[in-house]
Design an enzyme around this catalytic site. Structure first.
Site, PDB file in Angstrom:
ATOM      1  N   CYS A  42       0.840  -1.210   0.000  1.00  0.00           N
ATOM      2  CA  CYS A  42       0.000   0.000   0.000  1.00  0.00           C
ATOM      3  C   CYS A  42       0.870   1.254   0.000  1.00  0.00           C
ATOM      4  O   CYS A  42       2.016   1.241   0.479  1.00  0.00           O
ATOM      5  CB  CYS A  42      -0.861   0.043   1.260  1.00  0.00           C
ATOM      6  SG  CYS A  42      -2.092  -1.254   1.389  1.00  0.00           S
ATOM      7  N   GLU A  57       0.659   3.901   1.841  1.00  0.00           N
ATOM      8  CA  GLU A  57       1.026   4.388   3.176  1.00  0.00           C
ATOM      9  C   GLU A  57       2.320   3.747   3.654  1.00  0.00           C
ATOM     10  O   GLU A  57       3.195   4.410   4.216  1.00  0.00           O
ATOM     11  CB  GLU A  57      -0.078   4.067   4.190  1.00  0.00           C
ATOM     12  CG  GLU A  57      -1.382   4.793   3.945  1.00  0.00           C
ATOM     13  CD  GLU A  57      -2.335   4.025   3.037  1.00  0.00           C
ATOM     14  OE1 GLU A  57      -1.890   3.332   2.099  1.00  0.00           O
ATOM     15  OE2 GLU A  57      -3.553   4.133   3.266  1.00  0.00           O
TER      16      GLU A  57
HETATM   17  N1  THU Z   1      -4.375   0.467  -1.021  1.00  0.00           N
HETATM   18  C1  THU Z   1      -3.529   1.424  -0.565  1.00  0.00           C
HETATM   19  O1  THU Z   1      -2.467   1.673  -1.152  1.00  0.00           O
HETATM   20  N2  THU Z   1      -3.874   2.086   0.562  1.00  0.00           N
HETATM   21  C2  THU Z   1      -5.064   1.933   1.220  1.00  0.00           C
HETATM   22  O2  THU Z   1      -5.297   2.609   2.215  1.00  0.00           O
HETATM   23  C3  THU Z   1      -6.043   0.967   0.732  1.00  0.00           C
HETATM   24  C4  THU Z   1      -5.605   0.092  -0.370  1.00  0.00           C
HETATM   25  C5  THU Z   1      -4.039  -0.207  -2.274  1.00  0.00           C
HETATM   26  C6  THU Z   1      -3.658  -1.641  -2.183  1.00  0.00           C
HETATM   27  C7  THU Z   1      -3.971  -2.116  -3.582  1.00  0.00           C
HETATM   28  O3  THU Z   1      -2.881  -1.783  -4.430  1.00  0.00           O
HETATM   29  C8  THU Z   1      -5.160  -1.259  -3.993  1.00  0.00           C
HETATM   30  O4  THU Z   1      -5.143  -0.145  -3.149  1.00  0.00           O
HETATM   31  C9  THU Z   1      -6.497  -1.965  -3.901  1.00  0.00           C
HETATM   32  O5  THU Z   1      -6.680  -2.504  -2.644  1.00  0.00           O
END
Ligand code: THU
Length: 160
Positions: A72, A74
């Site tokens: 993710c 973050e």
């Molecule tokens: N994702 C993030 O990068 N941050 C979040 O807070 C929620 C989900 C990403 C993970 C994945 O690459 C995509 O969003 C779908 O879940």
């Protein structure tokens, strides 16, 4: 038996109501969505970390054909900041997300694994990290990670 409650307080802002340094941080998070690698979800997330010395480190989500190997936004941004400036506390983390080429109307809130990583950084520096969650309609501001991760597990939980 008794019932207990956990309450979480957060502030809801419009963009122009935010202090300038938070506006800049959100702009960085939004810009970062452009470089997300999201061939599978097509959901682009950007994150920007503001350090106590004013520096900003930013990142975005990085996906993988073996789905769990991706990361993710973050965690990309936070690990980057902690890797480059291990001595400098994190003051704030801004998150923005785009779906179908448009920023989301209402803020997304970080997944559980990212909350746990944020908590580690908050605990490590013993300083609260403000969280700015961007939505086109409104922006949520939490004053500390523990507000979105109550009853959390930290190093202290392993002591008696
Ligand atoms: N994702 C993030 O990068 N941050 C979040 O807070 C929620 C989900 C990403 C993970 C994945 O690459 C995509 O969003 C779908 O879940």
């Amino acid at each position: 038996m008794k019932k207990q409650q956990i309450n979480t307080e957060f502030s809801v802002y419009t963009f122009s109501e935010l202090p300038e340094n938070y506006q800049q941080l959100l702009v960085k998070a939004k810009e970062q969505t452009a470089n997300a690698y999201v061939p599978y979800s097509h959901f682009s997330v950007g994150a920007a970390v503001l350090l106590e010395n004013g520096e900003i480190f930013a990142g975005n989500n990085q996906e993988n054909a073996a789905y769990p190997s991706g990361l993710c936004a973050e965690r990309v941004a936070l690990f980057y900041a902690n890797a480059q400036r291990p001595e400098i506390p994190v003051r704030a983390l801004a998150i923005a997300a785009k779906t179908n080429g448009e920023f989301v109307e209402n803020p997304i809130s970080p997944c559980g694994a990212c909350r746990q990583v944020m908590l580690e950084t908050e605990t490590r520096f013993a300083k609260p990290i403000s969280l700015l969650l961007y939505g086109k309609n409104e922006i949520y501001v939490f004053d500390r990670v523990t507000d979105i991760l109550p009853l959390s597990f930290t190093e202290a939980s392993m002591k008696k």
